[in-house]
Design a protein around this motif. Sequence first.
Motif, PDB file in Angstrom:
ATOM      1  N   GLU A 147       0.832  -1.209   0.000  1.00  0.00           N
ATOM      2  CA  GLU A 147       0.000   0.000   0.000  1.00  0.00           C
ATOM      3  C   GLU A 147       0.861   1.251   0.000  1.00  0.00           C
ATOM      4  O   GLU A 147       0.544   2.252  -0.645  1.00  0.00           O
ATOM      5  CB  GLU A 147      -0.916  -0.001   1.219  1.00  0.00           C
ATOM      6  N   ARG A 148       1.972   1.213   0.737  1.00  0.00           N
ATOM      7  CA  ARG A 148       2.852   2.383   0.792  1.00  0.00           C
ATOM      8  C   ARG A 148       3.436   2.682  -0.583  1.00  0.00           C
ATOM      9  O   ARG A 148       3.692   3.834  -0.925  1.00  0.00           O
ATOM     10  CB  ARG A 148       3.965   2.143   1.810  1.00  0.00           C
ATOM     11  N   ARG A 149       3.660   1.627  -1.379  1.00  0.00           N
ATOM     12  CA  ARG A 149       4.201   1.847  -2.719  1.00  0.00           C
ATOM     13  C   ARG A 149       3.126   2.278  -3.704  1.00  0.00           C
ATOM     14  O   ARG A 149       3.423   2.893  -4.718  1.00  0.00           O
ATOM     15  CB  ARG A 149       4.874   0.563  -3.229  1.00  0.00           C
ATOM     16  N   THR A 150       1.868   1.912  -3.461  1.00  0.00           N
ATOM     17  CA  THR A 150       0.813   2.137  -4.450  1.00  0.00           C
ATOM     18  C   THR A 150      -0.248   3.132  -4.013  1.00  0.00           C
ATOM     19  O   THR A 150      -1.052   3.570  -4.827  1.00  0.00           O
ATOM     20  CB  THR A 150       0.125   0.809  -4.800  1.00  0.00           C
ATOM     21  N   GLN A 151      -0.280   3.487  -2.708  1.00  0.00           N
ATOM     22  CA  GLN A 151      -1.268   4.430  -2.212  1.00  0.00           C
ATOM     23  C   GLN A 151      -0.570   5.502  -1.383  1.00  0.00           C
ATOM     24  O   GLN A 151       0.533   5.303  -0.885  1.00  0.00           O
ATOM     25  CB  GLN A 151      -2.301   3.722  -1.336  1.00  0.00           C
ATOM     26  N   LEU A 192      -8.654  14.110  -0.129  1.00  0.00           N
ATOM     27  CA  LEU A 192      -8.368  13.165  -1.202  1.00  0.00           C
ATOM     28  C   LEU A 192      -7.517  11.998  -0.716  1.00  0.00           C
ATOM     29  O   LEU A 192      -7.627  10.882  -1.216  1.00  0.00           O
ATOM     30  CB  LEU A 192      -7.623  13.875  -2.344  1.00  0.00           C
ATOM     31  N   HIS A 193      -6.656  12.268   0.275  1.00  0.00           N
ATOM     32  CA  HIS A 193      -5.717  11.262   0.764  1.00  0.00           C
ATOM     33  C   HIS A 193      -5.801  11.202   2.291  1.00  0.00           C
ATOM     34  O   HIS A 193      -4.909  11.679   3.002  1.00  0.00           O
ATOM     35  CB  HIS A 193      -4.298  11.600   0.311  1.00  0.00           C
ATOM     36  N   PRO A 194      -6.879  10.614   2.818  1.00  0.00           N
ATOM     37  CA  PRO A 194      -7.123  10.644   4.264  1.00  0.00           C
ATOM     38  C   PRO A 194      -6.126   9.841   5.092  1.00  0.00           C
ATOM     39  O   PRO A 194      -6.080   9.998   6.310  1.00  0.00           O
ATOM     40  CB  PRO A 194      -8.538  10.054   4.388  1.00  0.00           C
ATOM     41  N   ARG A 195      -5.305   9.005   4.446  1.00  0.00           N
ATOM     42  CA  ARG A 195      -4.345   8.206   5.198  1.00  0.00           C
ATOM     43  C   ARG A 195      -2.955   8.858   5.252  1.00  0.00           C
ATOM     44  O   ARG A 195      -2.014   8.272   5.759  1.00  0.00           O
ATOM     45  CB  ARG A 195      -4.248   6.799   4.604  1.00  0.00           C
ATOM     46  N   PRO A 198       8.324   8.529  -1.732  1.00  0.00           N
ATOM     47  CA  PRO A 198       7.117   7.899  -1.187  1.00  0.00           C
ATOM     48  C   PRO A 198       5.881   8.276  -1.998  1.00  0.00           C
ATOM     49  O   PRO A 198       5.798   9.371  -2.562  1.00  0.00           O
ATOM     50  CB  PRO A 198       7.037   8.477   0.238  1.00  0.00           C
ATOM     51  N   MET A 199       4.911   7.366  -2.027  1.00  0.00           N
ATOM     52  CA  MET A 199       3.689   7.625  -2.786  1.00  0.00           C
ATOM     53  C   MET A 199       2.989   8.876  -2.286  1.00  0.00           C
ATOM     54  O   MET A 199       2.410   9.630  -3.072  1.00  0.00           O
ATOM     55  CB  MET A 199       2.755   6.416  -2.688  1.00  0.00           C
ATOM     56  N   PHE A 211       1.298  14.381  -3.440  1.00  0.00           N
ATOM     57  CA  PHE A 211       1.288  15.802  -3.090  1.00  0.00           C
ATOM     58  C   PHE A 211       1.769  16.652  -4.269  1.00  0.00           C
ATOM     59  O   PHE A 211       1.165  17.681  -4.604  1.00  0.00           O
ATOM     60  CB  PHE A 211       2.184  16.023  -1.874  1.00  0.00           C
ATOM     61  N   ILE A 212       2.841  16.229  -4.917  1.00  0.00           N
ATOM     62  CA  ILE A 212       3.347  16.974  -6.071  1.00  0.00           C
ATOM     63  C   ILE A 212       2.308  16.984  -7.196  1.00  0.00           C
ATOM     64  O   ILE A 212       2.022  18.029  -7.794  1.00  0.00           O
ATOM     65  CB  ILE A 212       4.670  16.370  -6.576  1.00  0.00           C
ATOM     66  N   ASP A 213       1.727  15.819  -7.497  1.00  0.00           N
ATOM     67  CA  ASP A 213       0.717  15.741  -8.563  1.00  0.00           C
ATOM     68  C   ASP A 213      -0.479  16.637  -8.242  1.00  0.00           C
ATOM     69  O   ASP A 213      -1.050  17.278  -9.142  1.00  0.00           O
ATOM     70  CB  ASP A 213       0.247  14.297  -8.737  1.00  0.00           C
ATOM     71  N   PHE A 214      -0.863  16.690  -6.974  1.00  0.00           N
ATOM     72  CA  PHE A 214      -1.971  17.540  -6.550  1.00  0.00           C
ATOM     73  C   PHE A 214      -1.658  19.005  -6.830  1.00  0.00           C
ATOM     74  O   PHE A 214      -2.492  19.745  -7.368  1.00  0.00           O
ATOM     75  CB  PHE A 214      -2.242  17.328  -5.064  1.00  0.00           C
ATOM     76  N   LEU A 215      -0.447  19.454  -6.482  1.00  0.00           N
ATOM     77  CA  LEU A 215      -0.073  20.850  -6.707  1.00  0.00           C
ATOM     78  C   LEU A 215      -0.014  21.174  -8.198  1.00  0.00           C
ATOM     79  O   LEU A 215      -0.433  22.258  -8.620  1.00  0.00           O
ATOM     80  CB  LEU A 215       1.271  21.149  -6.046  1.00  0.00           C
ATOM     81  N   VAL A 216       0.521  20.259  -8.996  1.00  0.00           N
ATOM     82  CA  VAL A 216       0.583  20.484 -10.442  1.00  0.00           C
ATOM     83  C   VAL A 216      -0.826  20.701 -11.004  1.00  0.00           C
ATOM     84  O   VAL A 216      -1.061  21.609 -11.812  1.00  0.00           O
ATOM     85  CB  VAL A 216       1.279  19.303 -11.141  1.00  0.00           C
TER      86      VAL A 216
END
Length: 297
Positions: A85-89, A117-120, A279-280, A285-290
């Motif tokens: 999950e850490r690698r994919t989520q 969007l990413h509650p974990r 880390p995923m 986070f980067i994709d969200f800002l873009v």
Amino acid sequence: MDRLDAFRAFALSWQHGSFAAAAREMAVTRSQVSKLVASLEETYNVKLFNRSSRALSLTSAGVELHEYARSILALSDEVALALTERRTQAVGKLVVNAPMSFGTLMLAPRMTSFLKLHPRVELRMDLNDRMLNPIEMGFDLSLRIAHMSDSNLAARRICAVKRSLYASPDYLAQHGQPEEPAQLAQHRCLNYGHNLAGAEWQLTDGRNEKRVRVGGALCSNNGEMLAQAAADGLGIIMEPEFIAQKFVAQGKLVQILKDWQEAPQISLYALYVPSNRLPMAARAFIDFLVREFNDEC
């Protein structure tokens, strides 16, 4: 011997009632399952199964070991799932460093959306205007507004940051409005940085580039302080639009030399250690800002 394989062969043999059925689930031969179970018996010096032509039954030692085997296999599966999950989520702690003004004005209004969007993800945001190296400070990401030069860090560009020239109406009424970049040298200009002796501003109108040496009564490494000083009539600033827009909306600053802006244009970058597997959560986070800034902050 792979001890986990041995425990799994033992548990599946008891669950399905035969070595053959356990072998089918593990995609190995019956003899391999038999050898794995035998290796456990040899290791712990006990007999685990009463074997008959019809079925397997557990010995008292087998009953006891089966409880341990179930716990060990469950823990192993839980660890494997967590790491997958850490690698994919987007999961776990994310430590981000960002400039103070950009953090308060641009990131703060968006953090609720990201965390929904990413509650974990557990986000720790460190805001300051010093250039801090994530290698030394333990950040997953460091957001910086800069001209990127050679660095031992990996960088992903998030968006352009437009910096333009502003002054207060009172300042312009008192000192006049510059009509071309060269006239800035005769004005009070407030500098971003630490050099009271002045700075060189490089400007472009898209066709031509001009360099002008400027100076004034104040320099600071915080853009909001400079914007407030300019709004109070202390001088001319070259500021990112995301800082100046509040003062422009209030009528406290106006843009001057509108055809000219900083050259080359600076951008917002996410910096991270290139040797690390990002880390995923950091990638999310980067994709969200873009997506949020759509190439212009």
